[in-house]
Design an enzyme around this catalytic site. Structure first.
Site, PDB file in Angstrom:
ATOM      1  N   THR A  82     -55.195   9.184  86.626  1.00  0.00           N
ATOM      2  CA  THR A  82     -56.425   8.699  87.246  1.00  0.00           C
ATOM      3  C   THR A  82     -56.880   7.363  86.682  1.00  0.00           C
ATOM      4  OG1 THR A  82     -57.107  10.977  87.538  1.00  0.00           O
ATOM      5  CG2 THR A  82     -58.828   9.345  87.732  1.00  0.00           C
ATOM      6  N   ASP A 121     -48.377  10.880  88.390  1.00  0.00           N
ATOM      7  CA  ASP A 121     -49.397  11.861  88.068  1.00  0.00           C
ATOM      8  C   ASP A 121     -48.810  12.638  86.885  1.00  0.00           C
ATOM      9  OD1 ASP A 121     -51.786  13.567  89.736  1.00  0.00           O
ATOM     10  OD2 ASP A 121     -50.629  14.663  88.235  1.00  0.00           O
ATOM     11  N   SER A 122     -49.635  12.966  85.916  1.00  0.00           N
ATOM     12  CA  SER A 122     -49.041  13.553  84.708  1.00  0.00           C
ATOM     13  C   SER A 122     -48.485  14.958  84.953  1.00  0.00           C
ATOM     14  CB  SER A 122     -50.024  13.543  83.547  1.00  0.00           C
ATOM     15  OG  SER A 122     -50.980  14.556  83.684  1.00  0.00           O
ATOM     16  N   SER A 123     -48.745  15.527  86.116  1.00  0.00           N
ATOM     17  CA  SER A 123     -48.105  16.812  86.450  1.00  0.00           C
ATOM     18  C   SER A 123     -46.595  16.645  86.570  1.00  0.00           C
ATOM     19  CB  SER A 123     -48.628  17.357  87.779  1.00  0.00           C
ATOM     20  OG  SER A 123     -49.976  17.068  87.920  1.00  0.00           O
ATOM     21  N   ASP A 135     -54.060  15.674  82.701  1.00  0.00           N
ATOM     22  CA  ASP A 135     -53.599  17.051  82.906  1.00  0.00           C
ATOM     23  C   ASP A 135     -52.584  17.522  81.859  1.00  0.00           C
ATOM     24  OD1 ASP A 135     -55.262  17.215  85.041  1.00  0.00           O
ATOM     25  OD2 ASP A 135     -53.709  17.033  86.578  1.00  0.00           O
ATOM     26  N   THR A 142     -56.232  20.390  73.511  1.00  0.00           N
ATOM     27  CA  THR A 142     -56.003  21.144  74.739  1.00  0.00           C
ATOM     28  C   THR A 142     -56.992  20.639  75.770  1.00  0.00           C
ATOM     29  OG1 THR A 142     -55.436  23.112  73.467  1.00  0.00           O
ATOM     30  CG2 THR A 142     -56.071  23.484  75.734  1.00  0.00           C
ATOM     31  N   GLN A 165     -53.837  33.371  72.547  1.00  0.00           N
ATOM     32  CA  GLN A 165     -54.351  32.786  73.785  1.00  0.00           C
ATOM     33  C   GLN A 165     -55.821  32.375  73.640  1.00  0.00           C
ATOM     34  OE1 GLN A 165     -54.934  36.211  76.885  1.00  0.00           O
ATOM     35  NE2 GLN A 165     -52.887  36.437  76.079  1.00  0.00           N
TER      36      GLN A 165
HETATM   37  N1  ASP Z   1     -53.895  14.553  87.965  1.00  0.00           N
HETATM   38  C1  ASP Z   1     -54.233  13.504  87.043  1.00  0.00           C
HETATM   39  C2  ASP Z   1     -53.113  13.387  86.039  1.00  0.00           C
HETATM   40  O1  ASP Z   1     -53.065  14.124  85.106  1.00  0.00           O
HETATM   41  C3  ASP Z   1     -55.534  13.738  86.400  1.00  0.00           C
HETATM   42  C4  ASP Z   1     -55.922  12.684  85.401  1.00  0.00           C
HETATM   43  O2  ASP Z   1     -55.388  11.622  85.364  1.00  0.00           O
HETATM   44  O3  ASP Z   1     -56.823  12.935  84.610  1.00  0.00           O
HETATM   45  O4  ASP Z   1     -52.258  12.547  86.194  1.00  0.00           O
END
Ligand code: ASP
Length: 342
Positions: A16, A60-62, A93, A168, A280
């Site tokens: 983002t 995107d970090s996903s 993320d 986290t 957890q």
């Molecule tokens: N979906 C985004 C990412 O992790 C969210 C962010 O940037 O905070 O790439």
């Protein structure tokens, strides 16, 4: 402490922080990071030199994976002698995973590597990106007696610098998106930039930077829940080539005491699968043997994750599986602190 004449390299990976909103469609898209000074003119007030490099394609970090971690680490390695500090712009993320991975990869690190990102795009009116970025650069540029003040991988978000491998992500909306429950903040930004020197890692000796670049991804994370069945648990243990499981247990490391559960764990350990007990809960530590519900796990040879985060456990395991040649020493090495993660 001052930031004078420090040279900082920004490594833009995506997320983002580097997005702008297309106000016609409402969609977020990446902007040319070279235009960063245009977006944040305040950067030119910092008394340091700032250069930037970007991933060929911002992600995107996903979509982060070990290949990207290697890419970040190699960028740092190739520029290590030229720059005083590095700021990695990353989606929030999976930022804690990347910060953890880099903390284990960058051996003998004596310069700051600060991960940061934002909840709102840089072009947004109420964005948190500017403060996060400007203060991260300042922290990365801080020097005292010619040496970097921060000599480790940190994560800066919403006025706080944390040890990267202790963090986290806990909130998808609040600006305060990260916590470090088991380790104090390394620095806080308020009217003054306050560095908590007593909590910082110091690089030992004068060894040069060494970058570890191998990962074994045959690792699974399994979270226990009341009602988990034998079939489901064994389904994980039967995954071909699985080498390790990060087992998220309850409270201080407790797990069911039913026979089927103990048998499954025992069989998996005998098969050579390394099982790490992490809690957890977001804060606190595994204390094997505190309750009967964890004593049996201890006897079976489960690895004690102590107060490590799941993010740090996964990345540490991926590295140790490649690094440790003799399987029986992996438990000992995992339970040892490498760079402040335990
Ligand atoms: N979906 C985004 C990412 O992790 C969210 C962010 O940037 O905070 O790439």
């Amino acid at each position: 402490m001052n930031t004078q004449n420090s040279k900082i390299l920004l490594i833009y990976t995506g997320g983002t922080i580097g997005m702008i909103k297309d106000y016609e469609t409402g969609v977020l898209r990446a902007f040319e990071f070279e235009n960063i000074y245009h977006r944040i003119p305040e950067l030119s007030h910092l008394d340091c030199v700032i250069d930037s490099v970007s991933f060929e394609k911002a992600i995107d970090s996903s979509d982060m994976n070990p290949r990207h971690w290697i890419n970040i680490a190699e960028t740092i390695e190739n520029n290590y002698d030229v720059y005083d500090g590095f700021v990695v712009l990353h989606g929030s993320d999976t930022m804690s995973y990347s910060a953890s991975a880099l903390s284990f990869m960058l051996e003998n690190l004596a310069k700051p590597v600060i991960f940061t990102g934002s909840q709102l795009p840089i072009g947004d009116l109420r964005t948190d990106a500017k403060e996060n970025l400007i203060t991260s650069i300042q922290l990365a540029a801080l020097k005292e007696n010619g040496q970097s003040v921060i000599q480790e991988v940190g994560l800066y978000f919403e006025y706080k610098l944390y040890r990267g491998n202790r963090t986290t992500k806990i909130n998808a909306e609040n600006f305060q998106a990260f916590v470090s429950m088991n380790y104090p903040t390394l620095a806080e930004s308020g009217v003054h930039l306050k560095v908590n020197k007593q909590h910082l890692l110091r690089s030992e000796g004068r060894q040069s930077l060494k970058v570890w670049k191998e990962f074994d991804q045959n690792v699974a994370v399994v979270k226990l829940f009341p009602g988990i069945t034998e079939k489901i648990l064994n389904g994980f243990f039967d995954i071909p080539d699985l080498k390790a499981v990060i087992l998220e247990t309850y409270g201080s490391g407790n797990a069911p005491t039913e026979k089927w559960f103990l048998n499954s764990i025992e069989k998996a350990i005998q098969k050579g699968i390394h099982i790490v007990n992490v809690t957890q809960c977001s804060g606190g530590s595994v204390i094997l043997g505190k309750y009967e519900a964890s004593e049996h796990l201890r006897r079976m040879g489960i690895i004690n994750g102590k107060d490590i985060t799941t993010e740090a456990a996964v990345t540490k395991m991926m590295i140790l599986l490649k690094k440790i040649v003799f399987d029986n020493s992996l438990k000992i090495r995992f339970e040892e602190n490498i760079c402040g993660e335990i």
